[in-house]
Design an enzyme around this catalytic site. Structure first.
Site, PDB file in Angstrom:
ATOM      1  N   GLY A 220      37.360  77.756 -66.931  1.00 58.55           N
ATOM      2  CA  GLY A 220      38.720  78.271 -66.858  1.00 58.55           C
ATOM      3  C   GLY A 220      39.126  78.953 -65.571  1.00 58.55           C
ATOM      4  N   GLU A 257      31.126  77.454 -67.706  1.00 54.38           N
ATOM      5  CA  GLU A 257      31.367  76.021 -67.492  1.00 54.38           C
ATOM      6  C   GLU A 257      32.514  75.774 -66.508  1.00 54.38           C
ATOM      7  OE1 GLU A 257      30.317  74.943 -72.183  1.00 54.38           O
ATOM      8  OE2 GLU A 257      32.384  74.931 -71.504  1.00 54.38           O
ATOM      9  N   ARG A 296      48.590  64.727 -62.710  1.00 52.47           N
ATOM     10  CA  ARG A 296      48.865  66.143 -63.002  1.00 52.47           C
ATOM     11  C   ARG A 296      50.343  66.530 -62.828  1.00 52.47           C
ATOM     12  NH1 ARG A 296      47.097  70.124 -60.994  1.00 52.47           N
ATOM     13  NH2 ARG A 296      46.551  71.245 -62.894  1.00 52.47           N
ATOM     14  N   TYR A 300      51.751  67.706 -66.344  1.00 55.05           N
ATOM     15  CA  TYR A 300      51.820  69.172 -66.527  1.00 55.05           C
ATOM     16  C   TYR A 300      52.869  69.812 -65.637  1.00 55.05           C
ATOM     17  CZ  TYR A 300      46.923  68.007 -67.710  1.00 55.05           C
ATOM     18  OH  TYR A 300      45.782  67.426 -68.181  1.00 55.05           O
ATOM     19  N   CYS A 326      56.333  52.169 -62.370  1.00 59.60           N
ATOM     20  CA  CYS A 326      57.635  51.957 -63.013  1.00 59.60           C
ATOM     21  C   CYS A 326      57.886  52.967 -64.120  1.00 59.60           C
ATOM     22  CB  CYS A 326      57.723  50.535 -63.529  1.00 59.60           C
ATOM     23  SG  CYS A 326      57.794  49.390 -62.167  1.00 59.60           S
ATOM     24  N   GLU A 327      58.043  54.213 -63.740  1.00 55.59           N
ATOM     25  CA  GLU A 327      58.392  55.298 -64.658  1.00 55.59           C
ATOM     26  C   GLU A 327      59.130  56.341 -63.838  1.00 55.59           C
ATOM     27  OE1 GLU A 327      56.421  56.750 -67.750  1.00 55.59           O
ATOM     28  OE2 GLU A 327      54.938  55.145 -67.957  1.00 55.59           O
TER      29      GLU A 327
HETATM   30  N1  LLP Z   1      34.544  73.784 -70.856  1.00 56.57           N
HETATM   31  C1  LLP Z   1      35.323  73.199 -71.768  1.00 56.57           C
HETATM   32  C2  LLP Z   1      34.917  73.202 -73.171  1.00 56.57           C
HETATM   33  C3  LLP Z   1      36.539  72.630 -71.382  1.00 56.57           C
HETATM   34  O1  LLP Z   1      37.317  72.059 -72.295  1.00 56.57           O
HETATM   35  C4  LLP Z   1      36.917  72.649 -70.021  1.00 56.57           C
HETATM   36  C5  LLP Z   1      38.173  72.046 -69.585  1.00 56.57           C
HETATM   37  C6  LLP Z   1      36.048  73.251 -69.097  1.00 56.57           C
HETATM   38  C7  LLP Z   1      34.872  73.822 -69.547  1.00 56.57           C
HETATM   39  C8  LLP Z   1      36.360  73.322 -67.629  1.00 56.57           C
HETATM   40  O2  LLP Z   1      37.476  74.103 -67.403  1.00 56.57           O
HETATM   41  P1  LLP Z   1      37.922  74.489 -65.912  1.00 56.57           P
HETATM   42  O3  LLP Z   1      36.886  75.420 -65.333  1.00 56.57           O
HETATM   43  O4  LLP Z   1      38.018  73.243 -65.130  1.00 56.57           O
HETATM   44  O5  LLP Z   1      39.226  75.139 -66.118  1.00 56.57           O
HETATM   45  N2  LLP Z   1      43.331  68.121 -67.025  1.00 56.57           N
HETATM   46  C9  LLP Z   1      43.739  69.506 -66.932  1.00 56.57           C
HETATM   47  C10 LLP Z   1      42.606  70.447 -67.258  1.00 56.57           C
HETATM   48  C11 LLP Z   1      41.992  70.206 -68.601  1.00 56.57           C
HETATM   49  C12 LLP Z   1      40.833  71.125 -68.867  1.00 56.57           C
HETATM   50  C13 LLP Z   1      40.152  70.733 -70.092  1.00 56.57           C
HETATM   51  N3  LLP Z   1      38.985  71.482 -70.380  1.00 56.57           N
HETATM   52  C14 LLP Z   1      44.326  69.750 -65.554  1.00 56.57           C
HETATM   53  O6  LLP Z   1      44.439  68.800 -64.781  1.00 56.57           O
HETATM   54  O7  LLP Z   1      44.720  70.860 -65.226  1.00 56.57           O
END
Ligand code: LLP
Length: 399
Positions: A220, A257, A296, A300, A326-327
Site C-alpha cells: 500500500g 507486501e 490506469r 482510475y 476505439c474508445e
Molecule cells: N498485497 C495485496 C494483498 C494486494 O492486493 C496488493 C495490491 C499489494 C499487496 C500491493 O499493493 P501496493 O504496495 O502496490 O499498493 N491496479 C491498481 C492497484 C491495485 C492494487 C491491488 N493490490 C493501480 O494501478 O493503482
C-alpha cells in the site's frame, strides 16, 4: 537516458525501466525496515518482469503473488519458495496445487470455503499447507473506490466475526498448518497515519491468537505521481514498529507486501506522436500507445506525468493526450501542457508507469503487448520483447 535516442533502437511504444531508480527504491525499503523483524515481499502483480523481480530478490526481498503464473515469475526472478506468499480471493485448484507443489512459504486464505478446498488438495497431495488467514479489518483507506480493499463490503478476506468459524475448520483439518494472520488495507496510501489504525487492529487481533508467528500487514505504500509530498518508507517504518513492537519483541515476524513503491517511479511508457489534431477548439495529441498499454488513466482517472523527450522553447498549450484505441475513454490526460510545436514523430514520455502498467496491458484492438527495456547507466537491454497480435492469433483455433 535520452529517450529520443532509445526510440531509434526500439520501435515505439515500449516500456523503459531505470535500474538505478529500482535499486534506489529497493534500498530505501530495506534500509527503512532493517532494524525491525520485518520481511519484505515484493507484490509482483505491480510488475512481473523476472528481471525486475530479480533486482528485489538480490536485495533479499521475497515475493507476494496471487496466481500460479505469478509464483512461476517470482521463481524465475530467483526468489526462494520459502520467501513467496500467495494471496487471492479466487485461487483456482491449479493455483493451489502449484503453490503447494512449489513449497511456497505461506498461502493467505481469504474465505472459509477456501480453507476446505486447500485442505482437500493438500490431503490429496500428501502435504501440509502453511496458511495465513487474511482478515478484512474493516478500515477504510483514502483512495479510489476501485482500489480500496478493507471495507466491510469488499470481497477480500474474512471478517473478524467469522474468525471463530474459520478456526474451527482449521482445527478439524490436520493438512492445514496455521501460521499467520494477514491483511491488506489499501493501495497508493500517501500518509503513514492512514495505515496505523489497520495495523493496530491487526496487532490486537494477533495477540488474541495462539501459535502464530507471522503477521502480514500487506502493501500500500504510495508514490507521488504529481510530485507533491508523500510518505516514504522511512515514515511508514515507525508506524509499523509502534503498532507491532510487542509482537516483534516476542519473535513474531512482520511481513509487508510493497508493489507500487518498488516499480512505479522507475518505469516510463515511451510513445510517439502520430497526429496533432485541432478539433472543437482543442489540441489532440494522438500517440501510438493506448489504454491497452496503460489503463490506469482510463480506469482510475489516474494522473501520470507526461513530457516531450526533446526540449522546446515554444510556449506551452493545453492538450488532450490520447491513444488510438476505439474508445472515448482512451485518453491519457486532458488539459496537459505541451510545447505548441509538438509534431508527428515527437517522442512523449509517460512517467511513473512501472507499476500496474505493462502488467495490466492487453491485446485490445489486436494491438501488441509491449516490449520492456531495462536501462542501467548507459546500457539498455531488452528484458521482454513485444508480443504481437499475430503471435496471439497462433493460439486461435480454426474458425
Ligand atoms: N498485497 C495485496 C494483498 C494486494 O492486493 C496488493 C495490491 C499489494 C499487496 C500491493 O499493493 P501496493 O504496495 O502496490 O499498493 N491496479 C491498481 C492497484 C491495485 C492494487 C491491488 N493490490 C493501480 O494501478 O493503482
Amino acid at each position: 537516458m535520452d529517450m529520443v535516442a532509445l526510440a531509434r533502437n526500439y520501435p515505439t511504444p515500449f516500456y523503459a525501466y531505470d535500474a538505478e531508480v529500482l535499486r534506489a527504491r529497493i534500498a530505501e525499503l530495506t534500509e527503512a525496515f532493517k532494524a525491525q523483524n520485518v520481511s519484505l515481499h515484493y507484490a509482483v502483480k505491480a510488475n512481473d518482469n523476472p528481471a525486475i523481480i530479480a533486482m528485489a530478490a538480490k536485495a533479499g526481498i521475497g515475493g507476494c503473488t496471487v496466481t500460479a503464473g505469478e509464483i512461476k515469475r517470482a521463481l524465475a526472478g530467483g526468489i526462494a519458495p520459502a520467501m513467496i506468499l500467495m494471496n487471492g480471493v479466487g485461487k483456482t485448484d491449479t493455483d493451489i496445487r502449484f503453490a503447494l507443489a512449489s513449497g511456497i512459504g505461506q498461502i493467505n486464505v481469504e474465505s472459509i470455503p477456501e480453507l476446505t478446498v486447500i485442505a482437500d488438495i493438500a490431503r490429496d497431495m500428501g502435504v501440509i499447507a502453511p496458511i495465513g488467514l487474511r482478515i478484512n479489518p474493516e478500515v477504510e483507506a483514502d483512495t479510489h473506490s476501485h482500489l480500496a480493499t478493507g471495507r466491510r463490503t469488499d470481497k477480500f478476506g474474512t471478517l473478524v466475526e467469522d474468525l471463530p468459524e474459520a478456526k474451527h475448520v482449521i482445527a478439524s483439518r490436520p493438512e492445514l498448518k496455521w501460521i499467520a494472520l494477514s491483511c491488506h488495507i489499501g493501495t497508493q496510501v500517501h500518509n503513514a497515519s492512514e495505515l496505523r489504525r489497520g495495523y493496530e487492529v491487526m496487532s490486537a487481533l494477533f495477540s488474541e491468537q495462539e501459535g502464530l508467528d507471522r503477521l502480514d500487514l500487506g502493501g500500500g505504500f504510495g508514490v507521488s505521481y504529481k510530485g507533491d509530498s508523500y510518505a516514504k518508507p522511512a515514515d511508514f517504518a515507525p508506524v509499523v514498529l509502534e503498532a507491532t513492537k510487542q509482537l516483534q519483541a516476542r519473535g513474531v515476524r512482520i511481513q509487508l507486501e510493497p508493489g507500487r513503491y518498488i516499480a512505479a517511479e522507475a518505469g516510463t511508457l515511451v510513445t510517439k506522436v502520430l497526429y496533432v489534431k485541432k478539433s472543437g477548439g482543442q489540441t489532440f495529441v494522438i500517440v501510438d500507445a493506448g489504454m491497452n498499454d496503460l489503463i490506469r488513466p482510463a480506469l482510475y482517472d489516474a494522473y501520470h506525468p507526461m513530457s516531450l523527450a526533446r526540449s522546446s522553447k515554444a510556449a506551452h498549450i493545453p492538450c488532450v493526450i490520447a491513444g488510438g484505441v476505439c474508445e472515448s475513454g482512451d485518453v491519457f490526460a486532458r488539459g496537459r501542457m505541451l510545447p505548441s510545436d509538438v509534431v508527428r514523430g515527437d517522442i512523449l514520455e509517460i512517467g511513473f508507469a512501472g507499476a500496474y502498467g505493462h502488467a495490466m496491458s492487453s491485446f485490445y484492438n489486436a494491438r501488441p503487448r509491449l516490449a520492456e527495456v531495462l536501462i542501467d547507466g548507459n546500457e539498455a537491454r531488452l528484458i521482454r520483447r513485444a508480443l504481437t497480435a499475430e503471435e496471439f492469433d497462433a493460439a486461435t483455433l480454426a474458425a
